[in-house]
Write a protein that holds these residues in place. Structure first.
Motif, short mmCIF file in Angstrom:
data_model
loop_
_atom_site.label_atom_id
_atom_site.label_comp_id
_atom_site.label_asym_id
_atom_site.label_seq_id
_atom_site.Cartn_x
_atom_site.Cartn_y
_atom_site.Cartn_z
N LEU A 111 0.82 -1.21 0.00
CA LEU A 111 0.00 0.00 0.00
C LEU A 111 0.86 1.26 0.00
N VAL A 112 2.01 1.21 0.66
CA VAL A 112 2.95 2.33 0.59
C VAL A 112 3.37 2.56 -0.85
N ILE A 163 -6.20 3.33 4.26
CA ILE A 163 -7.66 3.28 4.47
C ILE A 163 -8.32 2.41 3.41
N LEU A 164 -7.92 2.59 2.15
CA LEU A 164 -8.49 1.78 1.07
C LEU A 164 -8.14 0.31 1.24
N GLY A 175 -11.80 -3.33 -7.14
CA GLY A 175 -10.66 -2.99 -7.98
C GLY A 175 -10.74 -1.65 -8.68
N SER A 176 -11.88 -0.99 -8.62
CA SER A 176 -12.01 0.33 -9.24
C SER A 176 -11.57 1.45 -8.30
N CYS A 177 -11.13 1.08 -7.10
CA CYS A 177 -10.88 2.09 -6.06
C CYS A 177 -9.80 3.09 -6.45
N LEU A 178 -8.74 2.66 -7.15
CA LEU A 178 -7.66 3.59 -7.50
C LEU A 178 -8.11 4.59 -8.55
N SER A 179 -8.81 4.11 -9.56
CA SER A 179 -9.33 5.02 -10.59
C SER A 179 -10.31 6.01 -9.99
#
Length: 208
Positions: A111-112, A163-164, A175-179
């Motif tokens: 995550l980092v 957090i995500l 899987g759409s969380c980054l976009s």
């Protein structure tokens, strides 16, 4: 192993409020010197996973699509020992949800790296942006010591990725969380760096 060497490269436990100013500055130096290395190792980890072998860390917003899917599939948790969980539960009000698991060390490390990568996506997309260490003297500032990107409000991708990560592990995100994260935060870029006359900014840009 790959993950073990990356984990050992992390210089700090991210409990910034307990760190001296000297320790915080050392973290800044580490970050600047190692961010490219961390992204390279992230790319190797993604490419070593079957269907993601062609993923390219090209810093494009579209690269976040498959990276988010990969991250969802690779977040791991560990169970908190029963005695530790009971101790924590006693200190937390009963109406607050408390999981009996936590993110694995490997997942925290990933995550980092993903946080660094998404920060670089912003900087490559909007060259006016840059990394800065938050050394605010404001009491209770959650961004203290973190490397952030200045927008209308500070963008702290490493903390947001933690957090995500919890939400992915709890199946509250996918899987759409980054976009989605990119789309949300680019609005703060436009609010800070475009004229106050919103008519000067194409609506399609604001809504992408």
């Amino acid at each position: 192993t790959l993950f073990r060497s990356i984990i050992n490269n992390l210089p700090i436990d991210y409990e910034f409020s307990a760190k001296s100013k000297k320790e915080l500055k050392l973290y800044e130096y580490w970050f600047i010197e190692n961010k490219e290395y961390r992204i390279q190792e992230l790319s190797k980890a993604v490419n070593s996973t079957g269907k993601f072998e062609n993923w390219c860390a090209d810093f494009s917003p579209s690269s976040l699509d498959n990276l988010g899917i990969w991250l969802e599939e690779n977040i791991k948790v560990i169970k908190i020992p029963d005695n530790e969980y009971k101790d924590i539960r006693l200190k937390v009000p009963h109406y607050i949800k408390l999981n009996d698991w936590d993110l694995s060390i490997e997942s925290r490390s990933l995550l980092v790296d993903v946080g660094i990568y998404i920060g670089e996506v912003f900087i490559h997309t909007y060259p006016m942006l840059r990394w800065e260490q938050n050394l605010s003297k404001r009491r209770g500032d959650n961004n203290l010591g973190h490397m952030v990107i200045k927008m209308q409000i500070d963008f702290n991708p490493i903390w947001l990725m933690y957090i995500l990560g919890l939400k992915l592990a709890d199946h509250e995100e996918d899987g759409s969380c980054l976009s989605n994260l990119f789309k949300v935060w680019r609005r703060y870029y436009f609010k800070k760096y475009t004229p106050k006359n919103v008519g000067d900014v194409p609506n399609c840009e604001l809504m992408k």
